[in-house]
Enzyme design. Sequence first.
Site, short mmCIF file in Angstrom:
data_model
loop_
_atom_site.label_atom_id
_atom_site.label_comp_id
_atom_site.label_asym_id
_atom_site.label_seq_id
_atom_site.Cartn_x
_atom_site.Cartn_y
_atom_site.Cartn_z
N ASP A 65 0.86 -1.20 0.00
CA ASP A 65 0.00 0.00 0.00
C ASP A 65 0.89 1.24 0.00
OD1 ASP A 65 -1.92 1.96 0.45
OD2 ASP A 65 -2.08 1.52 2.59
N ASN A 67 -0.56 4.56 -0.54
CA ASN A 67 -1.29 5.82 -0.31
C ASN A 67 -2.12 5.82 0.97
OD1 ASN A 67 -3.36 4.12 -1.00
ND2 ASN A 67 -3.97 5.22 -2.85
N ASP A 69 -4.56 3.74 2.13
CA ASP A 69 -5.96 3.31 2.19
C ASP A 69 -6.10 1.84 2.58
OD1 ASP A 69 -5.11 2.02 -0.09
OD2 ASP A 69 -6.63 2.88 -1.43
N ASP A 73 -1.30 -1.27 -4.26
CA ASP A 73 -1.53 -0.52 -5.50
C ASP A 73 -0.30 -0.58 -6.40
OD1 ASP A 73 0.26 1.46 -4.32
OD2 ASP A 73 -1.48 2.10 -3.13
N ASP A 142 -3.44 -10.08 -16.37
CA ASP A 142 -4.47 -11.10 -16.27
C ASP A 142 -5.60 -10.69 -17.22
OD1 ASP A 142 -6.21 -13.14 -15.32
OD2 ASP A 142 -5.27 -13.00 -13.35
N ASP A 248 -7.42 -16.04 -17.87
CA ASP A 248 -8.25 -16.55 -16.79
C ASP A 248 -9.36 -17.46 -17.34
OD1 ASP A 248 -9.28 -16.37 -13.93
OD2 ASP A 248 -11.02 -15.63 -15.04
N GLU A 317 -4.83 -20.47 -17.61
CA GLU A 317 -5.31 -21.11 -16.37
C GLU A 317 -6.02 -22.39 -16.81
OE1 GLU A 317 -8.05 -20.27 -12.41
OE2 GLU A 317 -8.62 -19.38 -14.33
N HIS A 379 -3.58 -17.45 -5.91
CA HIS A 379 -4.55 -16.68 -5.14
C HIS A 379 -5.88 -17.42 -4.93
CE1 HIS A 379 -5.56 -15.95 -9.33
NE2 HIS A 379 -6.77 -15.64 -8.92
N ASP A 380 -6.07 -18.54 -5.60
CA ASP A 380 -7.32 -19.29 -5.49
C ASP A 380 -7.22 -20.55 -4.64
OD1 ASP A 380 -9.03 -17.68 -6.99
OD2 ASP A 380 -8.44 -18.59 -8.88
#
Length: 597
Positions: A65, A67, A69, A73, A142, A248, A317, A379-380
């Site tokens: 991160d 910024n 939040d 990013d 992606d 994907d 994928e 990530h899955d």
Amino acid sequence: MNTIRTRIAGAAIAFALASTFTPAMPGQATSKAEGASGKAPAFTTNPAWYKSALIYEIYPRSFQDSNGDGIGDLNGITSRLDYLKTLGVDAIWLTPIYPSPQVDFGYDISNYEDIDPQYGTLADFDHLIAEAKKRNIGIIMDLVLNHTSDKHPWFIQSKSSKSNPKRDWYVWKDGKAGGEPPNNPPNNWESVFGHSAWQWDPGTHQYYYHRFYIQQPDLNWDNPQVRKAMYDVERFWINRGVVGFRLDAITSLFEDPTFSDEDYVKDANGNIKINAYGDKEVKTDKTDNLPKVNDVLAELRKTADQTKGRKVVLIGETYVSSIADLRRLYGEHNDALDLPMDMQVGFINKLDVSEFRKNIGDAETGLNGNEPLFVFDNHDNPRWDRYGDGTHNQDIGRMLATVLFASRDTAMMYYGDEIAMVTTPPTSKDQVKDPIGITGWPKEKGRDGERTPMQWNSDSNAGFAKDGVTPWLPIPSSYKTANVQTEVSDYDSMLNWYKQLIELRRTNPAIRDGQHVMVNTDNNNVLMWLRQAQGQPAVVVACNFTAQPQKVSFDLSAQGITSKNAKTLMKTPGSSDPASLDAVQLPPFGVYIGQVQ
């Protein structure tokens, strides 16, 4: 002597890492390419740059991160490029960063040709491309081709009326005769994320098909206008400098034109299985890996190959059930995917030597010589620690990394693997962010556990975000010891193990370019193989898949190698150098890599 050499190498690596891994302040975009060779990036000069490459997957929300939040990013990624350069990364795969309602955290796209404000701007993306190129690192996007967001202008138009020109851009069907909407979907097909794959639209009195979430309507790839629009998207990002695409859900593009019911999945007793969402489980023969997929892959390849000045690689994928299915995805004339993901090795999900040997052997002999792409987590799926036994997890992690990096393959790793980040699922439903977990709790806890923020240091928020900022997902307690800053100076850390493996892969000709031959194939406790390149010293590798010490003797006679002498290249910390290849002692889940003398 070998032990001393290894220790000195470890010290040198730690020094190098420490000099470049100094955490950047969030938002600080580096402006120089420390450690860059000064040569043109491989992806601009070598059409085969992706072979034996290291592709590093970044989940942008969770990397850095910049910024304040609490969400990672693009500028955060740019600030960490020197870290990735020193680690040895050749290309970064970014999960989706397009504008999106974020129902599926970016895989529901509302605009394919911009950047979601959470991640930055197109200017930030261009800056990332430029800074990465200085470090000889390519950016892989992606590309989500199967579906859009239901907030995409295309779908809004398609849904507006049956006569709209974009109606046929999506898959619309009437309900089954004899029933009443919304309870008479066209067939029994199911969403990957639970329940029916059909959603009733009361405005136009038809159902639309969604392989994934309700908010992710499937595009109709039988429509030439859809294809043209997506190839235009491909060109848009190529023109901005990307070096490849991860495609994907690429095997899900087409549906059986009969739209007839799928068969149900049954157990050994003939009873229909019930999935984690409480649904009767159906097969996917009519919605996955249909022959027309390769037509699209060939068209995507043709579009990519029009690029001048660099090779644009296509990664798929591809969850398929056999090596024959995987081979077909390269195309009959190698005119489809460059790298369909081989999930049959990394996702065995049990430490079974015979299965690993068979599946790696299949990749070596069953792909017509094409380059395999091995993947162990993403990530899955739960992270690498799903293989752990709770006692030897670090050694198991080293062993899995060895299989990934010392095999003949392009290697894909997931951010945080190199510091042994572990899966940290929510402990209660109110903590869940992933809609899969909300729908399937408690049997399905969702994917938050493998998406937690990168652990840079032992400070507050693990260096992912400034103090006082609440990260989008909680920082696991493991960050206090499993973090980049701590592991840099620990010679025996996972980070240094990864760095040494990646460097060995880059510099040793046999491991970089050699054939992969399984040896000692009657041993089902230890996975053993040989890497051999013409005119170069051979390298042997042994991985103990058990919690008991093992003693092995390499039999290389079939390869014409009689020498029993080897120089140790890498070994599990604390283990001894063997006096001979006839007597290699491996600790529990131990590794030995040696160069035959």
